[in-house]
Design a protein around this motif. Structure first.
Motif, PDB file in Angstrom:
ATOM      1  N   ASP A   1      -0.741   4.326   8.405  1.00 10.40           N
ATOM      2  CA  ASP A   1      -0.378   2.918   8.224  1.00 10.40           C
ATOM      3  C   ASP A   1      -1.040   2.338   6.978  1.00 10.40           C
ATOM      4  N   GLU A   2      -2.326   2.630   6.792  1.00  8.27           N
ATOM      5  CA  GLU A   2      -3.043   2.053   5.657  1.00  8.27           C
ATOM      6  C   GLU A   2      -2.591   2.661   4.327  1.00  8.27           C
ATOM      7  N   ILE A   3      -2.313   3.947   4.316  1.00 11.51           N
ATOM      8  CA  ILE A   3      -1.812   4.578   3.089  1.00 11.51           C
ATOM      9  C   ILE A   3      -0.446   4.004   2.729  1.00 11.51           C
ATOM     10  N   ASN A   4       0.443   3.881   3.709  1.00 13.82           N
ATOM     11  CA  ASN A   4       1.771   3.328   3.442  1.00 13.82           C
ATOM     12  C   ASN A   4       1.688   1.869   3.005  1.00 13.82           C
ATOM     13  N   HIS A   5       0.779   1.130   3.624  1.00 16.69           N
ATOM     14  CA  HIS A   5       0.603  -0.274   3.240  1.00 16.69           C
ATOM     15  C   HIS A   5       0.070  -0.369   1.811  1.00 16.69           C
ATOM     16  N   TYR A   6      -0.889   0.481   1.463  1.00 14.69           N
ATOM     17  CA  TYR A   6      -1.469   0.439   0.111  1.00 14.69           C
ATOM     18  C   TYR A   6      -0.412   0.763  -0.936  1.00 14.69           C
ATOM     19  N   TYR A   7       0.306   1.845  -0.742  1.00 15.48           N
ATOM     20  CA  TYR A   7       1.298   2.264  -1.731  1.00 15.48           C
ATOM     21  C   TYR A   7       2.536   1.369  -1.733  1.00 15.48           C
ATOM     22  N   GLY A   8       2.832   0.735  -0.608  1.00 12.77           N
ATOM     23  CA  GLY A   8       4.054  -0.050  -0.498  1.00 12.77           C
ATOM     24  C   GLY A   8       5.220   0.846  -0.142  1.00 12.77           C
ATOM     25  N   GLN A   9       6.230   0.264   0.483  1.00 15.00           N
ATOM     26  CA  GLN A   9       7.368   1.057   0.930  1.00 15.00           C
ATOM     27  C   GLN A   9       8.704   0.582   0.380  1.00 15.00           C
ATOM     28  N   ASN A  10       8.668  -0.470  -0.453  1.00 19.04           N
ATOM     29  CA  ASN A  10       9.882  -0.944  -1.107  1.00 19.04           C
ATOM     30  C   ASN A  10       9.798  -0.589  -2.581  1.00 19.04           C
ATOM     31  N   SER A  11      10.568   0.422  -2.977  1.00 19.90           N
ATOM     32  CA  SER A  11      10.451   0.976  -4.318  1.00 19.90           C
ATOM     33  C   SER A  11      10.844  -0.021  -5.392  1.00 19.90           C
ATOM     34  N   VAL A  12      10.000  -0.114  -6.433  1.00 14.72           N
ATOM     35  CA  VAL A  12      10.294  -0.973  -7.577  1.00 14.72           C
ATOM     36  C   VAL A  12      10.946  -0.184  -8.711  1.00 14.72           C
ATOM     37  N   ASP A  13      10.943   1.125  -8.600  1.00 16.48           N
ATOM     38  CA  ASP A  13      11.463   1.984  -9.662  1.00 16.48           C
ATOM     39  C   ASP A  13      11.552   3.398  -9.112  1.00 16.48           C
ATOM     40  N   SER A  14      12.175   4.305  -9.858  1.00 13.48           N
ATOM     41  CA  SER A  14      12.110   5.703  -9.459  1.00 13.48           C
ATOM     42  C   SER A  14      10.715   6.224  -9.771  1.00 13.48           C
ATOM     43  N   ARG A  15      10.294   7.187  -9.002  1.00 14.33           N
ATOM     44  CA  ARG A  15       8.951   7.727  -9.185  1.00 14.33           C
ATOM     45  C   ARG A  15       8.759   8.289 -10.588  1.00 14.33           C
ATOM     46  N   ASP A  16       9.672   9.173 -11.024  1.00  9.84           N
ATOM     47  CA  ASP A  16       9.529   9.798 -12.334  1.00  9.84           C
ATOM     48  C   ASP A  16       9.566   8.770 -13.453  1.00  9.84           C
ATOM     49  N   ARG A  17      10.456   7.808 -13.358  1.00  7.24           N
ATOM     50  CA  ARG A  17      10.565   6.781 -14.398  1.00  7.24           C
ATOM     51  C   ARG A  17       9.277   5.966 -14.489  1.00  7.24           C
ATOM     52  N   PHE A  18       8.712   5.624 -13.331  1.00  9.40           N
ATOM     53  CA  PHE A  18       7.472   4.847 -13.346  1.00  9.40           C
ATOM     54  C   PHE A  18       6.362   5.622 -14.050  1.00  9.40           C
ATOM     55  N   TYR A  19       6.210   6.901 -13.722  1.00 10.41           N
ATOM     56  CA  TYR A  19       5.195   7.722 -14.380  1.00 10.41           C
ATOM     57  C   TYR A  19       5.452   7.793 -15.884  1.00 10.41           C
ATOM     58  N   MET A  20       6.706   7.978 -16.264  1.00 11.43           N
ATOM     59  CA  MET A  20       7.048   8.096 -17.679  1.00 11.43           C
ATOM     60  C   MET A  20       6.691   6.833 -18.453  1.00 11.43           C
ATOM     61  N   LEU A  21       6.986   5.665 -17.873  1.00  9.42           N
ATOM     62  CA  LEU A  21       6.781   4.405 -18.573  1.00  9.42           C
ATOM     63  C   LEU A  21       5.355   3.889 -18.503  1.00  9.42           C
ATOM     64  N   ASN A  22       4.630   4.251 -17.444  1.00 10.63           N
ATOM     65  CA  ASN A  22       3.313   3.649 -17.218  1.00 10.63           C
ATOM     66  C   ASN A  22       2.149   4.628 -17.284  1.00 10.63           C
ATOM     67  N   GLY A  23       2.441   5.922 -17.291  1.00  5.24           N
ATOM     68  CA  GLY A  23       1.378   6.913 -17.261  1.00  5.24           C
ATOM     69  C   GLY A  23       0.659   7.060 -18.599  1.00  5.24           C
ATOM     70  N   ASP A  24      -0.606   7.439 -18.548  1.00  4.82           N
ATOM     71  CA  ASP A  24      -1.395   7.714 -19.747  1.00  4.82           C
ATOM     72  C   ASP A  24      -1.016   9.066 -20.325  1.00  4.82           C
ATOM     73  N   ASP A  25      -1.113   9.196 -21.635  1.00  9.21           N
ATOM     74  CA  ASP A  25      -0.844  10.476 -22.286  1.00  9.21           C
ATOM     75  C   ASP A  25      -2.151  11.158 -22.692  1.00  9.21           C
ATOM     76  N   TYR A  26      -3.122  11.064 -21.792  1.00  7.00           N
ATOM     77  CA  TYR A  26      -4.409  11.717 -22.035  1.00  7.00           C
ATOM     78  C   TYR A  26      -5.081  12.003 -20.694  1.00  7.00           C
ATOM     79  N   TYR A  27      -6.084  12.869 -20.722  1.00  7.61           N
ATOM     80  CA  TYR A  27      -6.892  13.151 -19.547  1.00  7.61           C
ATOM     81  C   TYR A  27      -8.324  13.395 -20.016  1.00  7.61           C
ATOM     82  N   PHE A  28      -9.230  13.558 -19.070  1.00  7.45           N
ATOM     83  CA  PHE A  28     -10.631  13.777 -19.395  1.00  7.45           C
ATOM     84  C   PHE A  28     -11.063  15.162 -18.938  1.00  7.45           C
ATOM     85  N   LEU A  29     -11.761  15.869 -19.799  1.00  8.53           N
ATOM     86  CA  LEU A  29     -12.291  17.187 -19.484  1.00  8.53           C
ATOM     87  C   LEU A  29     -13.739  17.245 -19.917  1.00  8.53           C
ATOM     88  N   ASN A  30     -14.631  17.443 -18.919  1.00  5.39           N
ATOM     89  CA  ASN A  30     -16.080  17.473 -19.187  1.00  5.39           C
ATOM     90  C   ASN A  30     -16.532  16.236 -19.939  1.00  5.39           C
TER      91      ASN A  30
END
Length: 268
Positions: A85-114
């Motif tokens: 219940d808490e995970i579903n509430h946190y993430y929300g259940q009414n989609s605002v976009d497709s998953r892949d599109r959201f990652y493409m538009l909002n995701g960072d193009d970098y990561y951290f290593l050491n």
């Protein structure tokens, strides 16, 4: 509650990865660890930032104290209801976009290593906090954060078992097969035999009781031999292994199996 001490204790345990027929990750996903969402270019990844994790932990602990611990099994099931219940509430259940599109538009193009920032045009990385309320999270994001929450609760003495994050294939009743993420932990029964519990936090079972349909946490019990056959050889099991099958009838058939002679598919 200050979660930093617990987080630091879990952070000292290196994340172990086993890439057999079933991908197994043992340990907490730290805030710079990447959880694969899609192999396609740019590759999509999820990471669990501390801010988002601590916010979710606060919400769960506010309600966990109301659960009765008189019966270990009932406590586990009630905890899983709460977790879902808490995970579903946190993430929300009414989609605002497709998953892949959201990652493409909002995701960072970098990561951290050491501790070093690595720029990479071929990836997009979204955090737990970014996905809050967006309604796009699927099994990888849900199982990964459930993994961390249950490891936290284990450290706090509120859950007796240490979980692992698993990725294999799931076939639903409609015949659709896709990569899927879920959890595993083991315990001994009254005869001293080891049993492995598989917990699919994303897909609760639909059960039938007195002609009515209900949702129930998807927990399956495998013997040690069955579990080793699953992770080593990819041998399938279905929801005839449902932990409460002696009390409830499952309505829809499903089957879990390893990546036997198949190219690993995107985790959906």
């Amino acid at each position: 509650m200050n979660f930093e001490k617990t987080y630091d204790a879990l952070k000292k345990i290196e994340l172990q990865i086993d890439n057999n027929n079933v991908k197994i990750q043992d340990g907490m996903f730290k805030q710079n660890d990447l959880v694969l969402i899609s192999h396609l270019l740019p590759a999509l990844y999820f990471r669990i930032d501390k801010e988002g994790l601590f916010e979710l932990m606060n919400q769960i602990l506010m309600k966990q104290g109301t659960l009765s611990k008189e019966n270990d099994y009932n406590y586990m099931i009630e905890l899983f209801y709460l977790l879902q219940d808490e995970i579903n509430h946190y993430y929300g259940q009414n989609s605002v976009d497709s998953r892949d599109r959201f990652y493409m538009l909002n995701g960072d193009d970098y990561y951290f290593l050491n501790g070093k920032k690595i720029e990479d045009d071929d990836i997009r990385v979204c955090t737990l906090s970014q996905l809050k309320g967006k309604g796009i999270a699927k099994c990888a994001e849900k199982a990964a954060v459930a993994n961390n929450v249950l490891l936290f609760l284990n450290q706090l003495g509120l859950f007796d078992y240490k979980v692992n994050y698993l990725n294999s294939l799931l076939t639903l009743e409609d015949g659709r097969t896709e990569g899927h993420a879920f959890l595993e932990f083991s315990r001994k029964n009254s005869q001293g035999k080891v049993h492995h519990l598989i917990y699919d936090v994303t897909n609760p079972e639909t059960i039938s009781l007195s002609g009515q349909l209900y949702s129930y946490p998807a927990v399956y019990s495998l013997t040690d031999e069955e579990y080793m056959d699953f992770v080593t050889n990819g041998t399938s099991f279905d929801n005839s292994k449902f932990i409460a099958r002696q009390f409830y009838e499952v309505v829809k058939k499903r089957e879990y199996r390893g990546f036997i002679n198949e190219q690993r598919k995107n985790v959906k």
